[in-house]
Design an enzyme around this catalytic site. Structure first.
Site, PDB file in Angstrom:
ATOM      1  N   VAL A  50     -40.363  38.775 -50.680  1.00 60.58           N
ATOM      2  CA  VAL A  50     -41.386  39.633 -51.305  1.00 60.58           C
ATOM      3  C   VAL A  50     -41.339  41.063 -50.781  1.00 60.58           C
ATOM      4  O   VAL A  50     -41.974  41.944 -51.351  1.00 60.58           O
ATOM      5  CB  VAL A  50     -42.842  39.111 -51.155  1.00 60.58           C
ATOM      6  CG1 VAL A  50     -43.034  37.802 -51.872  1.00 60.58           C
ATOM      7  CG2 VAL A  50     -43.290  39.073 -49.728  1.00 60.58           C
ATOM      8  N   LYS A  51     -40.606  41.307 -49.708  1.00 59.03           N
ATOM      9  CA  LYS A  51     -40.595  42.642 -49.096  1.00 59.03           C
ATOM     10  C   LYS A  51     -39.629  43.565 -49.865  1.00 59.03           C
ATOM     11  O   LYS A  51     -39.127  43.206 -50.916  1.00 59.03           O
ATOM     12  CB  LYS A  51     -40.260  42.533 -47.611  1.00 59.03           C
ATOM     13  CG  LYS A  51     -41.178  41.561 -46.842  1.00 59.03           C
ATOM     14  CD  LYS A  51     -42.620  42.037 -46.757  1.00 59.03           C
ATOM     15  CE  LYS A  51     -43.593  40.987 -46.253  1.00 59.03           C
ATOM     16  NZ  LYS A  51     -43.461  40.596 -44.863  1.00 59.03           N
ATOM     17  N   ILE A  52     -39.368  44.746 -49.320  1.00 60.99           N
ATOM     18  CA  ILE A  52     -38.671  45.790 -50.096  1.00 60.99           C
ATOM     19  C   ILE A  52     -37.212  45.414 -50.385  1.00 60.99           C
ATOM     20  O   ILE A  52     -36.720  45.609 -51.494  1.00 60.99           O
ATOM     21  CB  ILE A  52     -38.764  47.154 -49.378  1.00 60.99           C
ATOM     22  CG1 ILE A  52     -40.221  47.503 -49.058  1.00 60.99           C
ATOM     23  CG2 ILE A  52     -38.092  48.253 -50.206  1.00 60.99           C
ATOM     24  CD1 ILE A  52     -41.105  47.774 -50.259  1.00 60.99           C
TER      25      ILE A  52
END
Ligand SMILES: *Cc1c(COP(=O)(O)O)cnc(C)c1O
Length: 387
Positions: free
Chosen positions: A187-189
């Protein structure tokens, strides 16, 4: 279902992973250092140390900062539990500093007050960990100045903020901190499946992080304290862990980091459209102070608390996977059992009461975002009609 966040996997990412799988070396091979070099370049730090998760990165960063039994670590309640848990792994005690209601990151004014009190009580913190919530850099210049005045080290929890900028400097350049920590969760960058990274400009900290990530063992003759018995020789010099990132994961991270600029640009464009489309709905919208550029990990609106739960359920029923960031850490049963109670950090608690994270990720299409915006508009009208 439109989720609140998800990865963006390209054919090139898949090819990069497959190439490692077809090679002789799945871990401790050449791809890990290549990913670390690319990550260091992207963050502007001299060194990047890749590990198995953001949580492992926090744990090792705290240890490398000298945190151990008896140390005091301060962070914010408005974060994922791992920011605080990692301090307990080291045997330290944890306390929290409330957030600013506008930026939702550590409030320098609250930090200043708490430091004055701690100085009087003789319990100043050893380490302060601001969190770049939603991808927005915390007020680092002010936090770093306070930390320096009271003798605390600063580690940035930038798990949301790869690709963000503070002035001209990318988050991770460590202009205001000893180390900056990133997560590579999907879900992170950018993602490596699971993974984490510590960025630092300090070669000794980088060496310590590398030692701790691999059992506390070194194979470098230059670092050995005993006479080297031969080419097989290694030394254990500290109690370390197996927190390595595999080459399979590093290949994914390396392929992804090449698209970091495009990912953040797309997130920024989506956030700007939310800003425009939601401006008239009477919701509190995220604000970015002048001079900062968010990585836009999350787009968190402030919904009227009385109807937030109802709104979340209605949106999920419409196929929109909205979420809440964060339940304040100190309200978790585990932390209440360690002496924390409701009312202690009122700004973080008020933020939680209205927080609603909207879908935001590079592959969110314009049509999908239009659907989210239309559903939000209809829901706001229904709530107003019911009042
Ligand atoms: C995701 C996250 C972590 C933990 O990272 P993992 O890679 O999931 O271990 C820590 N802090 C914050 C603020 C996060 O969002």
């Amino acid at each position: 279902m439109i989720p609140y966040g998800r990865q963006d996997i390209a054919e090139a990412d898949i090819a990069a992973v497959v190439a490692v799988l077809r090679s002789d070396v799945l871990t401790q091979g050449p791809v890990g250092p290549r990913f670390e070099a690319a990550a260091a370049a992207a963050t502007g730090a001299a060194h990047g140390v890749a590990v198995s998760s953001g949580t492992a990165a926090l744990h090792l960063a705290y240890l490398a900062a000298g945190i151990g039994p008896g140390s005091r670590v301060w962070t914010v309640p408005n974060s994922f539990v791992a920011t605080a848990n990692a301090a307990l792994y080291c045997g330290a005690t944890v306390d929290f500093v409330d957030i600013d209601p506008v930026t939702r990151t550590m409030a320098p004014a609250a930090l200043a007050l708490k430091l004055e009190q701690a100085e009087r009580d003789g319990c100043l913190p050893d380490l302060i960990v601001p969190v770049h919530f939603a991808g927005l850099p915390a007020a680092m210049a002010e936090i770093a100045a306070l930390a320096a005045r009271y003798g605390a080290t600063v580690v940035e929890d930038a798990c949301h903020a790869l690709g963000a900028h503070d002035g001209a400097a990318p988050v991770g350049a460590c202009s205001y901190s000893a180390m900056t920590v990133f997560s590579l969760h999907p879900v992170k960058i950018i993602t490596a499946g699971e993974g984490g990274l510590v960025a630092t400009n300090d070669a000794r900290l980088a060496a310590r992080l590398r030692l701790l990530r691999s059992h506390g063992i070194t194979r470098d003759p230059a670092e050995m304290t005993l006479p080297c018995d031969g080419p097989w020789f290694y030394e254990q010099q500290a109690l370390g862990f197996n927190y390595r990132l595999t080459d399979i994961q590093a290949a994914l991270g390396l392929s992804q980091i090449g698209r970091l600029g495009a990912f953040v640009a797309r997130r920024t464009a989506l956030a700007a459209r939310y800003d425009r489309a939601l401006a008239g709905l009477g919701l509190g919208l995220p604000r970015v102070p002048a001079g900062l550029a968010s990585a836009w990990h999350l787009y968190v609106v402030d919904w009227p608390p009385a109807s937030r739960a109802e709104a979340l359920v209605a949106l999920r029923q419409a196929g929109i996977g909205v979420n809440v960031h964060y339940i304040p850490i100190h309200l978790q049963p585990f932390w209440r059992a360690r002496g924390f109670a409701p009312g202690q950090f009122p700004v973080a608690e008020r933020h939680y009461a209205g927080a609603l994270s909207l879908p935001l990720y590079p592959r969110l299409s314009d049509d999908e975002q239009g659907f989210v915006i239309a559903q939000l508009g209809a829901l706001c009208q229904a709530v107003k009609a019911a009042e």
